[in-house]
Write a protein that holds these residues in place. Structure first.
Motif, mmCIF file in Angstrom:
data_model
loop_
_atom_site.group_PDB
_atom_site.id
_atom_site.type_symbol
_atom_site.label_atom_id
_atom_site.label_comp_id
_atom_site.label_asym_id
_atom_site.label_seq_id
_atom_site.Cartn_x
_atom_site.Cartn_y
_atom_site.Cartn_z
ATOM 1 N N PHE A 91 0.833 -1.203 0.000
ATOM 2 C CA PHE A 91 0.000 0.000 0.000
ATOM 3 C C PHE A 91 0.868 1.254 0.000
ATOM 4 O O PHE A 91 0.637 2.189 -0.763
ATOM 5 N N VAL A 92 1.874 1.268 0.853
ATOM 6 C CA VAL A 92 2.755 2.439 0.949
ATOM 7 C C VAL A 92 3.552 2.608 -0.350
ATOM 8 O O VAL A 92 3.713 3.733 -0.848
ATOM 9 N N VAL A 93 4.044 1.505 -0.915
ATOM 10 C CA VAL A 93 4.814 1.575 -2.166
ATOM 11 C C VAL A 93 3.920 2.048 -3.309
ATOM 12 O O VAL A 93 4.345 2.837 -4.154
ATOM 13 N N GLU A 94 2.669 1.578 -3.333
ATOM 14 C CA GLU A 94 1.737 2.014 -4.377
ATOM 15 C C GLU A 94 1.476 3.514 -4.279
ATOM 16 O O GLU A 94 1.345 4.210 -5.281
ATOM 17 N N ARG A 95 1.449 4.015 -3.073
ATOM 18 C CA ARG A 95 1.143 5.425 -2.845
ATOM 19 C C ARG A 95 2.360 6.336 -3.072
ATOM 20 O O ARG A 95 2.225 7.418 -3.621
#
Length: 153
Positions: A85-89
């Protein structure tokens, strides 16, 4: 004297331990979830500080990321889901250790490949240099006379 030694040992031990920027209001009540949050935070880079993970950074964005990680864990996400999630964001830049897939393979392989190429080139240069024949050029009589004049002075 004992107090001086003890205080200096205490100061040294505190200076060697990692400084964590996690505020008490960020800490989760469940120790297992908090430990998972710390494990995830160690592998996430602060996008402002660059060389620090989000647990060590005092930047506001690092605080937001710490809170986001804890929020996702409370919602029931697994560690991998939180990181994804953090990498996608924020992109792969937030990972302290980037993935070794896709175009990143080029970056991971570039260092060792360039080292091998440099070693081969250096070896070839030294080999050619050691096999080269020295060519001595004889001086003309005018040059020899001029050299003798310079040496006498």
């Amino acid at each position: 004297m004992k107090r001086l030694i003890l205080s200096s040992l205490l100061a040294m031990s505190l200076s060697m331990s990692p400084a964590l920027a996690v505020n008490p209001d960020e800490v989760l009540g469940d120790p297992a979830l908090e430990q998972r949050a710390r494990d995830i935070s160690i592998d996430l880079r602060c996008v402002v500080c660059r060389g620090e993970n989000i647990d060590e950074s005092n930047a506001p964005i690092a605080r937001d990321l710490r809170l986001l990680v804890r929020e996702r864990l409370v919602e029931g996400d697994s560690n991998d889901e939180v990181v994804d999630f953090v990498v996608e964001r924020y992109g792969e830049y937030v990972l302290m250790k980037p993935n070794t897939s896709g175009a990143n393979v080029i970056l991971w392989a570039a260092g060792p490949v360039l080292l091998i190429v440099a070693l081969i080139a250096g070896g070839l240069y030294l080999r050619r240099r050691s096999q080269a024949k020295e060519t001595a050029v004889a001086l003309s009589s005018d040059e020899e006379a001029r050299l003798q004049e310079l040496l006498k002075d």
